[in-house]
Design an enzyme around this catalytic site. Structure first.
Site, mmCIF file in Angstrom:
data_model
loop_
_atom_site.group_PDB
_atom_site.id
_atom_site.type_symbol
_atom_site.label_atom_id
_atom_site.label_comp_id
_atom_site.label_asym_id
_atom_site.label_seq_id
_atom_site.Cartn_x
_atom_site.Cartn_y
_atom_site.Cartn_z
ATOM 1 N N GLU A 1 -3.354 -4.918 19.482
ATOM 2 C CA GLU A 1 -2.457 -5.064 18.326
ATOM 3 C C GLU A 1 -1.474 -3.908 18.215
ATOM 4 O OE1 GLU A 1 -4.733 -5.670 14.787
ATOM 5 O OE2 GLU A 1 -3.206 -4.770 13.505
ATOM 6 N N TYR B 1 -6.832 7.015 14.220
ATOM 7 C CA TYR B 1 -6.583 5.876 13.348
ATOM 8 C C TYR B 1 -7.813 4.954 13.297
ATOM 9 C CZ TYR B 1 -5.604 1.216 11.993
ATOM 10 O OH TYR B 1 -5.727 0.003 11.389
ATOM 11 N N GLU C 1 -7.672 -11.812 9.979
ATOM 12 C CA GLU C 1 -8.356 -10.540 9.728
ATOM 13 C C GLU C 1 -9.031 -10.606 8.357
ATOM 14 O OE1 GLU C 1 -5.743 -7.168 9.395
ATOM 15 O OE2 GLU C 1 -7.353 -5.724 9.642
ATOM 16 N N HIS D 1 -2.035 0.586 16.532
ATOM 17 C CA HIS D 1 -1.326 1.088 15.345
ATOM 18 C C HIS D 1 -0.026 1.799 15.715
ATOM 19 C CE1 HIS D 1 -1.546 2.001 10.947
ATOM 20 N NE2 HIS D 1 -2.212 0.877 10.997
ATOM 21 N N GLU E 1 2.074 -7.072 11.297
ATOM 22 C CA GLU E 1 1.590 -6.840 9.927
ATOM 23 C C GLU E 1 2.641 -6.165 9.058
ATOM 24 O OE1 GLU E 1 -1.858 -4.432 10.899
ATOM 25 O OE2 GLU E 1 -0.850 -2.661 10.139
ATOM 26 N N HIS F 1 -13.776 -5.156 11.018
ATOM 27 C CA HIS F 1 -13.519 -3.854 11.658
ATOM 28 C C HIS F 1 -14.817 -3.099 11.881
ATOM 29 C CE1 HIS F 1 -9.274 -3.170 9.705
ATOM 30 N NE2 HIS F 1 -9.414 -4.399 10.149
ATOM 31 N N ASP G 1 -6.381 -3.587 1.703
ATOM 32 C CA ASP G 1 -5.282 -3.334 0.759
ATOM 33 C C ASP G 1 -4.474 -4.585 0.441
ATOM 34 O OD1 ASP G 1 -4.679 -2.082 3.608
ATOM 35 O OD2 ASP G 1 -2.750 -2.752 2.869
ATOM 36 N N HIS H 1 -2.629 -10.536 8.970
ATOM 37 C CA HIS H 1 -3.142 -9.267 8.445
ATOM 38 C C HIS H 1 -4.061 -9.567 7.254
ATOM 39 C CE1 HIS H 1 -1.765 -5.154 6.563
ATOM 40 N NE2 HIS H 1 -2.887 -5.013 7.234
ATOM 41 N N ARG I 1 -13.078 -6.136 15.626
ATOM 42 C CA ARG I 1 -12.117 -5.113 16.039
ATOM 43 C C ARG I 1 -12.869 -3.800 16.183
ATOM 44 N NH1 ARG I 1 -7.173 -2.392 12.504
ATOM 45 N NH2 ARG I 1 -8.711 -0.791 12.069
ATOM 46 N N TRP J 1 2.361 6.627 12.446
ATOM 47 C CA TRP J 1 0.971 6.580 12.002
ATOM 48 C C TRP J 1 0.413 5.184 12.246
ATOM 49 C CZ3 TRP J 1 -1.575 3.661 8.199
ATOM 50 C CH2 TRP J 1 -2.975 3.942 8.149
ATOM 51 N N ASP K 1 -6.711 -2.195 17.694
ATOM 52 C CA ASP K 1 -5.430 -1.922 17.037
ATOM 53 C C ASP K 1 -4.904 -0.567 17.523
ATOM 54 O OD1 ASP K 1 -3.277 -1.658 15.360
ATOM 55 O OD2 ASP K 1 -4.393 -2.065 13.503
ATOM 56 N N ASN L 1 0.816 -1.217 0.000
ATOM 57 C CA ASN L 1 0.000 0.000 0.000
ATOM 58 C C ASN L 1 0.853 1.272 0.000
ATOM 59 O OD1 ASN L 1 -2.335 1.480 0.004
ATOM 60 N ND2 ASN L 1 -2.932 0.990 2.107
ATOM 61 N N ARG M 1 1.252 -11.628 13.289
ATOM 62 C CA ARG M 1 0.357 -11.138 12.237
ATOM 63 C C ARG M 1 0.973 -11.064 10.844
ATOM 64 N NH1 ARG M 1 -3.888 -8.902 12.027
ATOM 65 N NH2 ARG M 1 -3.314 -6.834 11.306
HETATM 66 C C1 GCO Z 1 -4.873 -3.610 10.103
HETATM 67 C C2 GCO Z 1 -3.880 -2.632 9.616
HETATM 68 C C3 GCO Z 1 -4.287 -1.887 8.406
HETATM 69 C C4 GCO Z 1 -3.161 -0.987 7.906
HETATM 70 C C5 GCO Z 1 -3.178 -0.965 6.426
HETATM 71 C C6 GCO Z 1 -2.027 -0.168 5.881
HETATM 72 O O1 GCO Z 1 -4.735 -4.000 11.231
HETATM 73 O O2 GCO Z 1 -5.744 -3.987 9.336
HETATM 74 O O3 GCO Z 1 -3.390 -1.843 10.649
HETATM 75 O O4 GCO Z 1 -5.471 -1.212 8.634
HETATM 76 O O5 GCO Z 1 -3.299 0.290 8.412
HETATM 77 O O6 GCO Z 1 -3.143 -2.276 5.969
HETATM 78 O O7 GCO Z 1 -1.994 -0.296 4.500
HETATM 79 MG MG MG Z 2 -3.095 -3.271 12.243
#
Ligand code: GCO
Ligand code: MG
Length: 402
Positions: free
Chosen positions: A236, A159, A339, A212, A262, A122, A316, A312, A147, A402, A210, A37, A283
């Site tokens: 996560e 996020y 996921e 993140h 991930e 999600h 994307d 993961h 999630r 991020w 998550d 991505n 993951r």
């Molecule tokens: C998740 C991930 C994604 C990422 C994304 C980035 O747990 O699914 O954190 O949401 O942010 O795959 O491209």
């Molecule tokens: Mg994630």
């Protein structure tokens, strides 16, 4: 038997995907996902300019040797671009191998260890109430694991609150969108969200969250501790994992289960986390961790330490990755969860597939290979659409995770 040609297909049916197609002199072909991505064309070039020329003439059944040829033979090992390219080749070769054997791919790995694959989706909301409602909608759809991510008072673009209800799209602009992050506001809010979710829905649904990568190890330990009463399935990416030792501190202070990986590319990224039993779920997934051949190495290492898989599967990662992942999940002995963020109808039309959702689970298909194909004529109608992932800054302007 020989590989006669290979090509990269870049398409954007709702979002960008990079797919490798490998063809052979026996008329059997296979495909692999190579989507990274926000950095799609780097992998496309790596494949087209450096990998494909060296594949022509090789025996596609020698997937192990080809994996090592691409990994060691590059001299420059690891990294997301290299490993996504290797993953695409590996996935396409397993697809070919299974088609040659006239078997669904999971049979070549060792057959079924389970009938169906537990997945999580999600649920996102702009605020606490909207997130509670969103979780309820997932429960109504039959999901057993959900999630939950919510907008946080005082944070403008938290996020996880992406575009779309059933799919998730963080890459939202040509250049990265700038977001502002506020750790104290977040740490105050998240326990309230999970308290409300447990009050509303009880303890039967599995709930995940998550972080993140936003917290320091000590903040992550605090959050894990404060979430213990709500018994999460996992927390996560609670802190960045470049320094695997950082998880010692988190682990020492909380029993909230931890999931990481991930953004990992190889077994080396998770070796210490697994061997020191610092995490509960790994993951890493097919597309970003070197394909089925390498993910199997990671899962086998994890099994020695009772670490389970939780690959993961955001939007994307293409349906090609999801199809391959489901064969892996159906086989892997130490499976935990998968996921699953759905794809748009446009994406599903470009990548016809035989896996299906049923009662909070995904069921693998029985078509020989990994069961996902690409409609190249349709793919050609969706040109590449450059998009970047956002960045985050602290209130004082410091660039954050991020
Ligand atoms: C998740 C991930 C994604 C990422 C994304 C980035 O747990 O699914 O954190 O949401 O942010 O795959 O491209
Ligand atoms: Mg994630």
């Amino acid at each position: 038997m020989k590989i006669t040609s290979a090509r990269v297909i870049v398409t954007s049916p709702g979002r960008n995907f990079v797919t490798l197609k490998v063809e052979t002199d026996e008329g059997v072909s296979g495909i692999g996902d190579a989507t990274l991505n926000g950095r799609e064309l780097a992998v496309a070039s790596y494949l087209t300019d450096h990998v494909i020329p060296s594949l022509i003439g090789r025996d596609p059944r020698m997937s192990e040797d080809i994996w090592h040829y691409l990994y060691r033979g590059a001299y420059w090992r690891r990294g997301p671009v290299t490993m996504s390219a290797i993953a695409a080749v590996d996935t396409a070769l397993w697809d070919i191998k299974a088609k040659l054997a006239d078997l669904p791919l999971y049979q070549l790995l060792g057959g079924k260890s389970r009938d169906r694959v537990l997945i999580y989706g999600h649920a996102n909301g702009a605020d606490l109430e909207a997130t509670v409602d969103a979780v309820g909608k997932y429960i109504d759809m039959g999901y057993k694991a959900i999630r939950a991510q919510s907008g946080v008072p005082g944070i403008e673009k938290a996020y996880g609150i992406g575009r779309g209800d059933m799919y998730y799209e963080p890459a939202d602009a040509r250049l990265p969108t700038e977001t502002v992050w506020d750790t104290p506001a977040y740490l105050n809010f998240v326990p309230k969200l999970f308290e409300k979710l447990r009050d509303t829905y009880g303890f039967e649904p599995q709930l995940l969250h998550d972080v993140h990568h936003r917290l320091t190890p000590n903040e992550a330990a605090q959050l894990g501790k404060s979430l213990e009463p709500y018994r999460l399935f996992w927390m996560e990416d609670c802190t960045p994992a470049e320094n695997q030792e950082a998880f010692r501190h988190v682990r020492r202070h909380t029993t909230t289960p931890l999931a990481v990986g991930e953004v990992f590319n190889t077994i080396w990224d998770c070796k210490q986390l697994i061997e020191e039993q610092l995490i509960d779920y790994i993951r890493a997934t097919v597309v970003h961790a070197g394909g089925i051949t390498h993910l199997r190495r990671i899962a086998d290492l994890a099994a020695l330490y009772q670490v389970r898989t939780g690959s993961h599967g955001a939007t994307d990662l293409s349906p090609v990755c999801m199809g391959a992942a489901l064969h892996f999940d159906t086989w892997v002995p130490n499976f935990g969860i998968q996921e699953y963020m759905r794809h748009t109808d446009e994406t599903d039309a470009v990548f016809p597939h035989d896996y299906r959702f049923e009662d909070g689970h995904l069921i693998v298909g029985e078509t020989p290979g990994h069961g996902v194909t690409i409609d190249e004529a349709l793919a050609a109608k969706y040109p590449y659409d450059p998009a970047s992932l956002p960045i985050a800054r602290l209130r004082d302007g410091t660039l954050w995770h991020w």
